[in-house]
Each structure stands twice: as structure tokens, then as C-alpha cells.
Design a protein around this motif. Structure first.
Motif, mmCIF file in Angstrom:
data_model
loop_
_atom_site.group_PDB
_atom_site.id
_atom_site.type_symbol
_atom_site.label_atom_id
_atom_site.label_comp_id
_atom_site.label_asym_id
_atom_site.label_seq_id
_atom_site.Cartn_x
_atom_site.Cartn_y
_atom_site.Cartn_z
ATOM 1 N N VAL B 34 39.071 70.985 -36.710
ATOM 2 C CA VAL B 34 38.730 70.720 -38.105
ATOM 3 C C VAL B 34 39.385 71.766 -39.001
ATOM 4 O O VAL B 34 39.936 71.441 -40.060
ATOM 5 N N ALA B 35 39.343 73.024 -38.561
ATOM 6 C CA ALA B 35 39.949 74.091 -39.368
ATOM 7 C C ALA B 35 41.444 73.844 -39.527
ATOM 8 O O ALA B 35 41.993 73.994 -40.629
ATOM 9 N N ARG B 37 42.954 71.025 -39.435
ATOM 10 C CA ARG B 37 43.090 69.922 -40.374
ATOM 11 C C ARG B 37 42.958 70.412 -41.817
ATOM 12 O O ARG B 37 43.677 69.979 -42.714
ATOM 13 N N LEU B 38 41.994 71.320 -42.022
ATOM 14 C CA LEU B 38 41.795 71.853 -43.373
ATOM 15 C C LEU B 38 43.025 72.626 -43.827
ATOM 16 O O LEU B 38 43.438 72.535 -44.986
ATOM 17 N N VAL B 39 43.616 73.378 -42.902
ATOM 18 C CA VAL B 39 44.846 74.107 -43.251
ATOM 19 C C VAL B 39 45.929 73.100 -43.639
ATOM 20 O O VAL B 39 46.627 73.260 -44.634
ATOM 21 N N LEU B 41 45.531 70.068 -44.875
ATOM 22 C CA LEU B 41 45.263 69.457 -46.176
ATOM 23 C C LEU B 41 45.371 70.463 -47.315
ATOM 24 O O LEU B 41 45.931 70.167 -48.366
ATOM 25 N N GLN B 42 44.817 71.658 -47.095
ATOM 26 C CA GLN B 42 44.634 72.563 -48.229
ATOM 27 C C GLN B 42 45.800 73.529 -48.412
ATOM 28 O O GLN B 42 45.916 74.144 -49.465
ATOM 29 N N VAL B 43 46.617 73.682 -47.368
ATOM 30 C CA VAL B 43 47.759 74.578 -47.514
ATOM 31 C C VAL B 43 49.061 73.792 -47.443
ATOM 32 O O VAL B 43 49.836 73.755 -48.403
ATOM 33 N N HIS B 46 48.940 70.800 -49.797
ATOM 34 C CA HIS B 46 48.229 71.110 -51.042
ATOM 35 C C HIS B 46 48.969 70.583 -52.272
ATOM 36 O O HIS B 46 48.371 69.974 -53.155
ATOM 37 N N TYR B 49 48.469 66.790 -52.760
ATOM 38 C CA TYR B 49 47.124 66.404 -53.201
ATOM 39 C C TYR B 49 46.817 66.950 -54.583
ATOM 40 O O TYR B 49 46.091 66.334 -55.363
ATOM 41 N N SER B 50 47.383 68.116 -54.869
ATOM 42 C CA SER B 50 47.157 68.698 -56.176
ATOM 43 C C SER B 50 47.754 67.784 -57.243
ATOM 44 O O SER B 50 47.130 67.510 -58.274
ATOM 45 N N LEU B 52 48.348 64.586 -56.901
ATOM 46 C CA LEU B 52 47.519 63.373 -56.927
ATOM 47 C C LEU B 52 46.291 63.596 -57.789
ATOM 48 O O LEU B 52 45.902 62.746 -58.582
ATOM 49 N N SER B 53 45.689 64.746 -57.621
ATOM 50 C CA SER B 53 44.442 65.019 -58.331
ATOM 51 C C SER B 53 44.705 65.237 -59.821
ATOM 52 O O SER B 53 43.934 64.821 -60.666
#
Lengths: 378, 620
Positions: B34-35, B37-39, B41-43, B46, B49-50, B52-53
Motif C-alpha cells: 500500500v505504501a 502504491r501511495l508513493v 500516486l503521490q510522488v 503526482h 493527478y495534480s 487533473l485536480s
């Protein structure tokens, strides 16, 4: 066993957790870890609920009840838990059957929620009663368990799992079954059994597909291919990933998540609250929370390894691993690793029903750890 | 505990330690995944998604499906969606909300409750969203507003479909109605499917067939700006409209039944005994379901709820009446089946009946008595004494057992949820409900359909249909087919009930003959309707609303209208090949033969003389 080993961890525990915690049969590291997770949860919930303080108060009340239940359970010696295990299990089965019977006669789905409230209780009880009864059963004989014991344990697992799946509540059935299975695994279930189980699961998947409800199939299909339903379940996942991904390393700042606050994110206070954390506090926040969860699980396994008897070991271990499953299933779902299963993030998601069960589980862990017999039977 | 000695504790502990270490590794691996995966998505992702957001803010807007239409059996629309003029306000475009409401109140009617609802909604919704202030403006109001529109920036008229019931009160007790979703509904409705839907079926067909009529919600992805204002539609999934529904009701027959009842309170249920299709279902008085669609105003609701004639009460499905003498054909069958009587068995009726060792006299409605009476005469002339005697010979247990086979006391399983059950008493019921044993006198009056025995008009009609079909039991239903808009209608299926089988099937004909004599015989209690061009089998009934003392004389002149007897009539026709079965209850109507039978006759005329039911199973 125990002769020479008993005094040591007891004394050690007493030294490490002096004062109130020890007298209340609490394990201080576990307690601090739980409090930290709960605190993070409240902070995120305030933002996720649209800055509604009354929601935070209600959650705080539920947490208070949860911690109260944990303290109460921690006072019960493991020996008593062991003796209650079969009775709790039997009661759970009876209630599950009763609920199915009521559900069958309570004409139609109009009263779904009335049944829903009742429905919840037995399956929650089973989350603890099943690992307890498997541990009780396996602790009766030398380990690793013989074939007959393994088969009996499987039967004990399958009955409640089937009953819960009939409700239908596949997500809960899965975690309940996992809790029972972990007790078996920790008891030293032989590898050839495990291999056989994996084969059976592979063979059983088509059968499972056959008995699944349409909406459950839809979820699986959407998981395999989110493009299939970009406006339905797939939308949840896409929006959740955008929220987390746009959070970056340090997040957009608390209360500043645009995804969450502009209502892009569905279920943001309950099942998808992890995405709010990811958006507003970034990788820092998500990893910190995951680290805390990992600490709780490892501390639980440590407690299990240190337990004095087989029952304590198996129960503590199984409950810790079940907790791991809740965490991984929820975070996996929110990050798009796993299909959408309606399971909350323990201690963080808004809602009180499963919270009490989780806290009662930690109460059992604390009971196993803090009631130590200084006199050994041998 | 003793067995613990057999264990090798050290080995066990080592085994557990190995497994626990493995589990710990598994935990680290799982959390680590999970960690990772978070890296990712978030790194790593990023930037994407940024963007997109930040720029591509996509919002999901639900598109509620149009609700399915409802037709009568001949295709006449009875529930439709009509465009309604809806007054909507966008708060952020209104300079001074209070002043605007004040001025607007002079152009269109604004009740306090409208303003209250509007303010509650406005508090929860974004300021740029249009919020309804009035759901249905009259044409005159819409026109008046159009003239003054330039004075009200931020206020506009939107045209939305709204449910309308063209038949009004005539079908209110069949269709029920839809109304705005309230907090209770929210708990039971699928939040995704009902996103954007404002109304839900509350009663009757609208409620029972809600899932079918509602359809599936559609969604569109809309790109919005940073404040959430919609910019353009990106993607669209059309809603799937609700399915159209055809009723078994024949609107013309329904109207004939309504008119036959006239001003009286009561109920008429007409069934096709071969299929269970409900051809007419009238409960009078009725109400206008259109009042409920957009929120009935409290004063109007109070008036309806407190009306002494209870227009909101569905007498046909929920009214529980003593069946009175209409139970006699069923009692006679019970006697024949049990061998207690034969059709020719005679009793002497002196005008009263006594139980052995009891002095209470159970009187016959005919003071002078019917004299020597066989079963045919007992039914045709409705001799009470014959059935007092028969009931006592059968005993309550056999009565209960036999009547239960016709569905008395069990409801008919009609396809709307609000149907009530009558009451078929038994020893066991009385012990449970009253804490008392069963008394013999209670068996006596059960024989003429009095005492505890209660039936709904729907149950009576279904039992009559079973008589008409000589034991074949169908399941009454109000809906007959459903179709996707533009698609072919698919008939709905209803599982039949287990049939009533008699040891001697000829007993059916004996009882039917007696019922024909009730209408066509010289002394039949329903001879007033004998001039029909087809043969009718019927039975009159009169149900006491309140008990008379033994010596008291029933005198309708001196009784308040509400205490007068209910008039009942059950019938089917043609007697040899029944195409319609009818049950009629006229509250406080007095005599069944004089009041209820003519109502049933008009209903049967309206069906049979028009060739109704001649061709079976025609598709809608």
C-alpha cells in the motif's frame, strides 16, 4: 513450558508499564498507538465532514465507548475468554440463523434497514468469536493440528462465513473467515493444507461468481476494468485516486482538499476517508498513519508470541492479523489496488458499529498480555 | 488442562514463533505494498493527478430517469408525467433574498411552508445551484411571473416532469401516489439510484412497483471551475427510463363500480376468477392523489385525515367487515365436505335456535321462521337457524380448517403492500388474543358470519372467485404487464394458490345452484336483480355494526346512520362459465339484497354486456 520463562516477561511488563496502565491491565504501547490513530482520525474527520464539529463530537463519543469496552474486556482473564469461546460462538451462530430466518419472513426489502440494524450484531460478534473458538479448539491438542482437527476448524469457519455471505454481506464474510483462518495458520497448519486450500480457492472462484449478486459481480468487473463504469463505482476510484495523487508529498493542507470539499469524493467521511488524509496531508500523512497501523499489528504479534498458552497465542495473533486485513482492504480499495468492498478504515472512518468490535479485540490482546500466571501447572 | 502434558511446549512455541515471524513479514509486505502504491500516486504520478485536480475538475451530475407510465388494461393512461412549471431561485444571483421573496409573494402564491422548505434547501446547497421555490405553478401564475420576470434576477421558471393522475380519486386506492422523498425513505432507498430523483412511490401500485417504475439513474460528467460552477459536459450515460406498467383494472368498469356505489361509503372488488386479474377495485369515498404529489398543504391534509367518512382509508384492502350471511355458501360447502349435511338434508326453522342446556335464543332474521329448510333454501332465503345448527355440528375447529383453505383470515397476497388480513378465529387464536377459551355460543354466530369473523372485501372477492372457479385458486393481482418504453409488453406472472379440492366435486354445483336460486329463485333474497340476461350466482349478507340485545328489535328508522347494518353481496356470473366475481360492501347500507346486490349487478352488466373477459388473455 513456562517454569523459567514466566517471571521474566511479567516483571518486564510491570517495569515497562508502571502505574495506572498496568493496574488496569492495559498495554501502554498498544494504548498509545490506538490513541494516536484515533486522534489522527478525528482531525481528518473534521475536515472530511465539512468542518462540522457535531460530527466530530459524535465520533469522539463512539471512540469513548470503544475504549471503555476495550478496558472492560482487558479485565477478563484469558482463561475465562477460553472457557466462553464455544458459548460465544454458539450464540453467534444462533443469532445469525435467527437473523436469516427473520430476513426471510420479513417480506421484501422495504424494511431493509430495520433488519440491517439487527443484522449487524451477530456478524460483529463472529469477528471475535470465530478466532476464539478456533483457538480454543486447536489448543486442546498438540500442534501442529492433526487432519481431523483441521477439518473441524474448517467447518467451524465455513458455517458462519456461509451464513454471513447469505445475508448477503460478502465483505464481512471475508474478514470473519480470514480471522478464523489466521488462527489455523498460526497454529502451524501444514503447507500441504495451505497449498490444497489455494487450489480449492482457484477452483472455487467460478462457483463463487455463480452465487454472487449482480451488484457484487459489477464491483469485481469494475475493479478489473474501471473504464467499464466510469460514472458509477469506477468514478469513486478515479476520484479517490485524484484526491490522493494530487496531495503529493505534503498535501494541500488541512481543510484545503479541493476534491473533498467540492464534493467530488464520495463517502468521504466513511469508507473513503483515507483519500481525504492523502489529499490534505500528503504522503507524509498517509505513511504516518500506515506506520501506526503497522506498529499496532506488530505489537499485537509480539504480544501473541509472548503469550503463555496456546489459546492466548492463537487468539492474539489471529486478531492482530484480522486488524491488518481491515486496514489493507480499506486502503487498498481507496488507492485502487483492491475492488470496492464496503469496509471502513478502523478507528478513523466515521461510524460506530465495527469500532466497538475492533476495540474489544484490542481488549483481548491486552488481557492476554497482562494476565500472567506466576504459578505454572507443571 | 491435563492433556497439556502430552504437548511438546517448546516445539509448539518454536512453531508459533516461526509462523508469527512469517505473519509479521506478511504484514510488512502488505502495508509496504500500500505504501508503495501511495508513493506511486503521490510522488511519481503526482503531476498528473495534480493537473487533473486543478484544471480538469470533473463532477458527476445525476440524470434522474423518467418514471414509467401506468395504463389501465385497455391502454388508457392513468399515471403520466406532465411538464410542470417550477419556480427556481439561484441565491447568488439575487441581490436581497428577503426583499425578493417579499415582492415575489405578490406575484405568485408563496405559502410559509414553501419559503421554509426553500430556506432549508438553500442553507445546504451551493449558492450557484438552482433551488426550487414552488414545484407547480398554475398556468395563470406562470404567465403573471413571465410578465414580471425582469424584476426578479436569479428567479426563473423551469419545466420539469411531474406525476399526474388523470383519473384522480377514481383510482387513488389502486395507484396510491408518489410524493417527495423524506428522511424515512432515504434509509431504505439506494443512494446512488435515487441521486437526483425527487419523488418515490408511497402507496399502492406506485409503491409496490417502485423498483420497476423508477428505472436506473443516468450520470453525466461535467467539467466545473474552481468554484464548482459547471462549464461543459464531458461524458454522459443516459438514464434508463422506468418501465411502463399495465394494470388489470378496466377504467370503464372501475367508473361503473364507482357510480353504482353512488354517494355511499363502501367497497367493490371485481375479479376475473380464471386469472386473478382485479378488474375493478373501488373504495369510497376517495381522495385526489394529485394533492399529495407536490406536498399536500397541512390544512387540506387535516381535513382529509379527520373527515368522518375516512376518504384516506382503503376499505377494499384494509376494511375488515363481518362477512355476515355471505359466509353461508362456504359454511354449506364445509358441511357437505365433512358429511355433516347432504344437499337435501332438512332442518326445521322455528325462527330461533337454542344450544342444549342453554337458554339463550339465537334468532333468525325472519321472526316467523323458514319452516322445513334444506340447504338450497337455507342459502337462497338465508335461513340463519339452518347455519346455527350446521356450525354447531361442524364445531369451530372444522370451520376454521375449511375456511382457511379459501384464504379467509390470510390476505390474498395481492401485489400491493397495504393489503390487510381479515380474522378467521380459532380456539388457539382466542386463547392467544383474548386469554379465554372458546365458547359454544361463539360457534353458533360464526355460522352466520358474525362474532369474531372478519374479512376484507378483497378476501371476500377472492373467496368468491374460488367458488366461481370450483376450487381453483388464483392469486389476485393489479398489474398485468410491464414494458420498457418502446419495447414489447411482458406479462407479469403470479404463482397460483393451492386449489381447494373437495372429496365430492359435485358439491360445488350444489352450492352454486343454491346461489343461483338466491338471485333467480322466487324467494331468493337477491331476486331484485334477477332480470339480468345472464345467470348470476350470488349471496346476500347483512353485517351488524353493533350488537342487539336478545329481545331488542332492529329498527333502522331509530338508529343513527353510522350504526346501521352494512350491506354485503358476493356474486359471480355467468354461473356456469364465470368471467367475473364481485364482492360489494355498502357501509351502513342496511339490507344486502336491496342495496348491495344492485351495485354488483351494475358492475357485472358493465363487464359482461360489453363482452368483457370474452377473449381470454388479450395482450395489452
Amino acid at each position: 513450558m513456562n517454569g523459567e520463562r514466566i517471571g521474566l516477561p511479567g516483571a518486564e511488563a510491570a517495569r515497562r508499564t508502571p502505574g495506572l496502565a498496568a493496574r488496569l491491565h492495559l498495554d501502554l504501547p498498544l494504548l498509545l498507538g490506538l490513541l494516536a490513530v484515533a486522534a489522527i482520525g478525528l482531525v481528518v474527520l473534521y475536515s472530511a465532514s465539512g468542518e462540522r464539529l457535531e460530527v466530530v463530537w459524535r465520533q469522539l463519543l463512539r471512540l469513548g465507548i470503544g475504549f471503555g469496552v476495550m478496558v472492560a474486556v482487558a479485565q477478563v482473564p484469558p482463561e475465562a475468554l477460553r472457557r466462553w469461546a464455544p458459548w460465544l460462538y454458539a450464540a453467534g451462530i444462533l443469532l445469525l440463523v435467527a437473523v436469516l430466518a427473520v430476513g426471510a419472513t420479513g417480506k421484501g426489502a422495504q424494511r431493509w434497514l430495520d433488519l440491517g440494524v439487527v443484522r449487524f450484531q451477530p456478524s460483529e460478534l463472529m469477528k471475535l468469536a470465530l478466532p476464539m473458538v478456533v483457538a480454543w479448539h486447536l489448543a486442546e491438542a498438540p500442534l501442529p493440528p492433526a487432519a481431523r482437527r483441521v477439518l473441524a476448524a474448517f467447518a467451524a469457519i465455513l458455517v458462519p462465513v456461509a451464513l454471513i455471505a447469505r445475508q448477503p454481506d460478502l465483505g464481512t464474510a471475508l474478514v470473519v473467515g480470514a480471522a478464523g483462518f489466521f488462527a489455523l495458520f498460526l497454529a502451524g497448519l501444514r503447507w500441504r493444507w495451505l497449498a490444497g486450500l489455494a487450489l480449492a480457492a482457484a477452483a472455487g472462484a467460478p462457483a463463487l461468481w455463480h452465487v454472487m449478486h449482480d451488484y457484487q459481480r459489477a464491483r469485481v468487473l469494475t475493479f478489473l476494468n474501471p473504464e467499464r463504469d466510469p460514472l458509477g463505482t469506477g468514478y469513486h476510484i478515479i476520484q479517490s485516486k485524484i484526491a490522493i495523487g494530487s496531495g503529493g508529498l505534503f498535501g494541500k493542507g488541512w481543510l484545503h482538499g479541493t476534491q473533498a470539499h467540492l464534493e467530488f469524493l464520495p463517502e468521504r467521511a466513511t469508507d473513503f476517508i483515507f483519500a481525504v488524509l492523502g489529499e490534505e496531508l500528503g504522503l507524509t500523512g498517509t505513511l504516518a498513519l500506515l506506520a501506526l497501523y503497522l506498529f499496532l499489528v506488530l505489537r499485537g504479534l509480539h504480544i501473541a508470541a509472548r503469550a503463555q498458552d496456546t489459546f492466548g497465542r492463537l487468539v492474539a495473533g489471529a486478531i492482530s492479523l484480522a486488524f491488518l486485513v481491515y486496514v489493507v482492504v480499506n486502503t487498498g480499495m481507496v488507492t485502487g489496488l483492491l475492488p470496492v468492498v464496503g469496509l471502513p478504515l478502523p478507528l478513523v472512518s466515521y461510524g460506530g458499529t465495527s469500532l466497538v468490535t475492533v476495540m474489544a479485540g484490542f481488549g483481548i490482546l491486552m488481557s492476554v498480555h497482562t494476565h500472567r500466571k506466576l504459578l505454572s501447572p507443571s | 488442562m491435563r492433556r497439556l502434558h502430552l504437548k511438546d511446549h517448546r516445539a509448539e512455541q518454536r512453531l508459533f514463533a516461526r509462523r508469527a515471524a512469517l505473519a509479521a513479514a506478511l504484514a510488512v509486505l502488505a502495508i509496504g505494498t500500500v505504501a508503495a502504491r501511495l508513493v506511486q500516486l503521490q510522488v511519481l504520478e503526482h503531476q498528473r493527478y495534480s493537473t487533473l485536480s486543478r484544471e480538469n475538475r470533473v463532477r458527476l451530475v445525476p440524470l434522474p430517469p423518467p418514471r414509467g407510465l401506468i395504463f389501465d388494461r385497455n391502454g388508457t393512461p392513468v399515471a403520466e408525467n406532465r411538464p410542470a412549471y417550477r419556480l427556481e431561485v439561484v441565491p447568488e444571483e439575487v441581490p436581497d433574498l428577503d426583499a425578493m421573496l417579499e415582492r415575489l409573494g405578490r406575484v405568485v402564491t408563496l405559502r410559509p411552508i414553501d419559503v421554509e422548505r426553500f430556506r432549508a434547501l438553500a442553507a445546504r446547497k451551493p449558492r450557484f445551484e438552482a433551488i426550487p421555490l414552488r414545484l407547480r405553478l398554475s398556468e395563470a401564475e406562470a404567465a403573471r411571473f413571465a410578465v414580471h420576470r425582469h424584476e426578479f434576477p436569479g428567479v426563473d421558471i423551469a419545466v420539469r416532469p411531474a406525476r399526474h393522475y388523470p383519473a384522480g380519486p377514481l383510482l387513488a386506492h389502486v395507484l396510491g401516489y408518489v410524493a417527495r422523498i423524506d428522511a424515512d425513505d432515504l434509509e431504505s432507498l439506494d443512494p446512488v439510484e435515487y441521486r437526483g430523483t425527487s419523488h418515490v412511490g408511497k402507496l399502492g401500485i406506485e409503491r409496490a412497483y417502485e423498483p420497476l417504475l423508477h428505472g436506473r439513474v443516468g450520470m453525466q460528467q461535467v467539467e466545473v471551475n474552481a468554484q464548482g460552477r459547471p462549464l461543459r459536459v464531458l461524458e454522459r450515460a443516459r438514464p434508463r427510463p422506468g418501465r411502463n406498467l399495465w394494470l388489470t383494472i378496466d377504467l370503464r368498469l372501475q367508473r361503473a363500480a364507482q357510480e353504482a356505489l353512488g354517494e355511499a361509503s363502501g367497497a367493490v372488488v371485481a375479479l376475473d376468477p380464471r386469472t386473478g386479474e382485479v378488474l375493478a377495485l373501488v373504495s369510497a369515498p376517495s381522495y385526489d392523489p394529485n394533492l399529495f404529489v407536490n406536498g399536500i398543504d397541512p390544512a387540506a391534509y387535516r381535513a382529509l385525515a379527520h373527515d368522518p367518512d375516512r376518504p384516506l382509508f382503503n376499505r377494499a384492502l384494509r376494511g375488515r367487515y363481518p362477512p355476515g350471511s355471505t359466509i353461508k355458501p362456504f359454511m354449506a360447502l364445509a358441511g357437505l365436505e365433512a358429511g355433516v349435511i347432504a344437499p337435501g338434508t332438512t332442518r326445521y326453522c322455528p325462527g330461533w335456535f337454542v344450544l342444549p342446556n342453554d337458554e339463550r335464543r339465537y334468532r333468525d332474521w325472519k321472526r316467523a321462521g323458514h319452516g322445513v329448510t334444506d340447504m338450497y333454501k337455507a342459502i337462497a332465503e338465508s335461513c340463519d337457524v339452518y347455519f346455527y345448527d350446521l356450525a354447531v355440528r361442524l364445531g369451530i375447529d372444522r370451520i376454521h380448517g375449511f375456511l382457511a383453505r379459501f384464504g379467509f383470515g390470510a390476505g390474498t397476497g395481492l401485489d400491493v403492500v397495504e393489503e390487510a388480513r381479515g380474522l378467521l378465529p380459532s380456539r388457539e387464536w382466542k386463547r392467544r388474543a383474548r386469554g379465554q377459551p372458546w365458547f359454544p355460543g361463539e360457534t353458533v354466530i360464526t355460522g352466520i358470519g358474525q362474532g369474531y369473523l372478519l374479512a376484507t372485501p378483497m378476501e371476500l372477492a377472492a373467496a368468491t372467485a374460488t367458488l366461481a372457479a370450483r376450487g381453483v385458486r388464483v392469486r389476485p393481482h393489479l398489474a398485468r404487464a410491464a414494458a420498457d418504453p418502446g419495447g414489447p409488453p411482458e406479462p407479469l406472472r403470479f404463482a397460483p394458490e393451492p386449489p381447494v379440492r373437495l372429496a365430492e366435486p359435485r358439491h360445488w354445483e350444489a352450492v352454486v345452484r343454491a346461489m343461483v336460486r338466491t338471485v333467480h329463485g322466487r324467494d331468493g333474497t337477491a331476486r331484485g336483480i334477477a332480470d339480468a340476461p345472464y345467470r348470476i350466482a350470488g349471496k346476500t349478507g347483512t353485517a351488524q355494526v353493533f350488537g342487539l340485545a336478545e329481545d331488542e328489535e332492529y329498527d333502522p328508522e331509530t338508529l343513527a346512520e353510522r350504526l346501521r347494518d352494512h350491506a354485503l353481496f358476493i356474486a359471480f356470473a355467468p354461473a356456469d362459465d364465470p368471467r367475473i366475481a364481485v364482492a360489494v360492501v355498502v357501509e351502513n347500507g342496511g339490507s344486502g339484497g336491496a342495496v348491495a346486490a344492485p351495485v354488483a349487478r351494475r358492475v357485472m352488466d358493465a363487464w359482461l354486456l360489453r363482452g368483457g373477459g370474452a377473449a381470454r388473455g388479450t395482450a395489452p
